[in-house]
Write an enzyme that holds these catalytic residues in place. Structure first.
Site, short mmCIF file in Angstrom:
data_model
loop_
_atom_site.label_atom_id
_atom_site.label_comp_id
_atom_site.label_asym_id
_atom_site.label_seq_id
_atom_site.Cartn_x
_atom_site.Cartn_y
_atom_site.Cartn_z
N GLU A 426 0.81 -1.21 0.00
CA GLU A 426 0.00 0.00 0.00
C GLU A 426 0.84 1.26 0.00
OE1 GLU A 426 -2.39 -3.41 1.29
OE2 GLU A 426 -0.48 -2.59 2.03
N HIS A 497 -11.76 -5.51 7.66
CA HIS A 497 -12.69 -5.41 6.53
C HIS A 497 -13.89 -4.53 6.85
CE1 HIS A 497 -10.41 -9.12 5.75
NE2 HIS A 497 -10.66 -8.91 4.47
#
Length: 697
Positions: A426, A497
């Protein structure tokens, strides 16, 4: 110290290849720059002792050979140079003047690097492509790789140069940068100045290898070169070898320069506490400046008289530059808000804005889901601007377009040069976006910062970098990056999540943060983000992607609206619910029940844009109803709703008929079990009960 070559003299290997003029004009220029740099280094130390400025100073003495050759290799207004805080001689040789160096050290308003906003000894001159980098060591490696990717994409012949010390190569993002450059074979040269100390920590604590470049031995496209960083001849040889390799297109190069650190790490470091007198005495014998001076005289390249003339001219130049710099104006405190966020471009047709805001939706018209709205807007903007790019993890794999298919069809229409997958890193995804956008002002980079917002945390240091790039460079560099993130819960996703990150993002000045709750807003906010310069966090409530209740008719062509403009979703007179994202829908349902069951008229304000925030709309609705309930999905403690509540308490207190109340997620992680998730995240009943209590207050 024995591993350094030629402790008192320089090896002549490769000297003949420099050409006949090297024995006179070129070598004189080399010495003139080396000596001038040392005078500036010493001047900085004196300013510190006099308490006049330069509160951070990292001397370069002992790095002279490699810094001189790195600076001279850089081509002004063509290549991209990313120096680090010890690179004073590098930037001097690259084109920053002595006066500009002193202006930086004294933090003057006319400092070409940052106007006094950045630390001293952080040199830059964006006008000639010497880049403004931060104090986060080696994170500019990602920016160098990003701009090198752009160079290759556009078929340019520029080179990106990265420079840092050896200790900062221990950072994970440096590995990500080198791995990515090696994989993509981009034109970047990594210059590592190895003086064997990371402040007080010796090299053997950083790595098991004597040379840190050996850590990258397995990267097949990476050319690794070791030079004597105290020796300008050997440093020149290594730089030429690296440039030739990179220009061949075979891949990146890494130069490791063996240097010595003659002085302490910086003015705040006492190196005698961890270095012996014997070591320091030995290091001083390896000082490149007197060695090069002796070499020139002993080899009859230049006379003692000519050397003295050069030195006297340098001394005069530094003193005159110092007088001008000291007389320069200091920064004006009134300018602190300049260049925080780029000014918004006005491109929205007002009549279209009004039509979409005021008209009731015609349910007979075809509707777009929120996911389809994002997908179609991306495609429309990619067609509108050929200098728009998208990358991330899983965004371009045959017929797949991300985990939620938001980018479906983009690879097929725009090709792999504009839409492509990135490594699972990322920080690399975001950092290379920052660098890529440096290549041209009309470039727009859209990245899927992480597959789920929760996985964005490794990229936070790059997000912080993006947040102050514009401000730190005094408006000279605007990163054009839109970061898309699938945010929030209600999907049974569990840990990593289901988190909401907006409270963190909105705490960083310099970022725009938006979150649509309906498809038409998804269109308007994304188009506005992609057509404006700067950095926007575009948070997509993933629970709403395919929900029919978040779908709307397709907005008109070029539909958009300004940042910082909230939207009244339901009018009312008894109390106001101020919310955003998925909880907009829960608030509307709660408001409907309150009307049906109790006759309570609730006004629902959808913020849409959290930074900038529509404070006027917030105060207007509170003034109208006298009661405010702030609702969001994120945990209550530290959530963005606390900021909204504080603003109401400070600026609209006189209109309140009851305390400001809040509904948010529980102060726990978000669970995987739907039973537990429902107990943790706000539900319609939670909002209904809180609003009823507030209405009866």
């Amino acid at each position: 110290m024995k591993e350094l070559k030629n402790s008192l003299q320089f090896d002549l290997v490769g000297l003949d290849d420099l050409g006949l003029n090297v024995h006179s004009n070129t070598l004189k220029k080399w010495y003139q720059l080396m000596h001038l740099g040392r005078l500036l280094d010493d001047k900085a130390a004196r300013y510190l002792k006099q308490n006049k400025g330069w509160s951070y100073h990292a001397p370069f003495a002992g790095h002279d050979g490699i810094q001189l050759m790195l600076g001279l290799s850089f081509r002004q207004n063509k290549d991209f140079l990313f120096p680090y805080y010890r690179d004073m001689l590098t930037v001097l040789a690259a084109g920053i003047t002595p006066e500009e160096i002193i202006l930086n050290g004294l933090s003057k308003a006319t400092d070409v690097a940052s106007g006094g906003r950045h630390m001293s000894n952080h040199f830059a001159k964006p006008e000639i492509r010497i880049q403004n980098v931060s104090s986060c060591v080696a994170n500019h490696a990602l920016h160098a790789v990003g701009v090198a990717r752009a160079i290759k994409t556009y078929g340019g012949d520029e080179i990106a140069y990265f420079s840092s010390g050896e200790a900062s190569t221990s950072e994970g993002y440096f590995y990500e940068a080198v791995n990515g450059a090696n994989r993509e074979q981009v034109p970047v040269i990594f210059v590592i100045q190895n003086n064997r100390y990371g402040i007080s920590v010796p090299l053997n604590v950083q790595t098991a290898n004597r040379y840190v470049s050996d850590n990258f031995e397995g990267m097949k496209n990476l050319k690794r070169i070791i030079v004597d960083g105290t020796n300008p001849f050997d440093s020149w040889r290594g730089m030429q070898e690296a440039i030739d390799y990179v220009q061949s297109g075979r891949g990146p190069a890494m130069i490791e320069a063996d240097c010595v650190r003659i002085h302490a790490h910086s003015n705040s470091d006492r190196h005698e506490l961890y270095r012996s007198k014997e070591e320091l005495d030995e290091v001083r014998k390896l000082d490149p400046l007197p060695r090069f001076r002796n070499y020139l005289i002993l080899n009859d390249i230049i006379s003692e008289e000519e050397i003295l003339e050069i030195e006297q001219a340098n001394e005069k130049e530094v003193e005159e530059a110092a007088k001008r710099a000291e007389a320069a104006p200091d920064p004006d405190p009134k300018t602190i808000y300049d260049f925080v966020v780029p000014r918004e471009i006005e491109f929205c047709p007002v009549h279209e804005l009004q039509e979409m805001e005021q008209a009731d939706y015609d349910d007979s018209l075809p509707k777009l889901t929120l996911r389809e709205a994002i997908n179609e807007t991306l495609k429309e903007e990619f067609r509108n601007n050929p200098n728009t790019f998208l990358w991330g993890q899983d965004v371009a794999s045959k017929d797949k377009g991300g985990v939620f298919n938001v980018t479906k069809g983009m690879l097929q229409e725009f090709g792999e040069k504009r839409v492509f997958n990135a490594p699972l890193a990322e920080d690399f995804i975001v950092g290379t976006a920052e660098g890529f956008s440096r290549y041209r002002d009309d470039i727009v980079v859209v990245v899927e910062g992480a597959q789920f917002a929760d996985y964005f945390w490794p990229a936070m240091e790059q997000l912080i970098e993006l947040s102050h790039d514009y401000w730190r460079s005094y408006g000279k560099f605007i990163p054009n990056v839109v970061i898309r993130l699938a945010s929030g819960g209600y999907i049974g996703g569990g840990l990593y999540h289901s988190q909401s990150l907006e409270a963190v993002f909105t705490s960083l000045p310099g970022l725009r943060v938006v979150m649509p709750s309906f498809a038409d807003d998804a269109v308007g906010l994304l188009r506005c983000a992609m057509r404006n310069r700067g950095v926007t966090l575009y948070l997509e409530p993933k629970f709403l992607y395919n929900q029919p209740f978040a779908a709307t008719p397709k907005p008109p062509k070029n539909y958009c609206f300004p940042f910082g403009r909230a939207r009244v979703r339901r009018t009312g007179t008894d109390l106001s619910i101020i919310t955003y994202g998925t909880t907009v829908h829960w608030s509307l349902r709660a408001a409907k029940r309150l009307k049906e069951e109790h006759g309570i008229e609730v006004e629902v304000l959808d913020l849409r844009s959290l930074a900038p925030l529509d404070k006027t709309a917030i105060f207007q609705t509170v003034k109208k109803t006298g009661k405010a309930l702030v609702v969001h999905e994120d945990k209550l403690t530290g959530g963005f709703g606390g900021e909204v509540a504080a603003l109401i308490a400070e600026y609209a207190f006189e209109y309140l008929d009851a305390p400001v109340m809040r509904v948010g997620g529980k102060d726990t992680p978000v669970a995987f079990s739907k039973i537990l998730e429902n107990a943790i995240l706000p539900q319609v009943d939670d909002i209904y009960n809180a609003a009823l209590k507030l209405a009866k207050y």
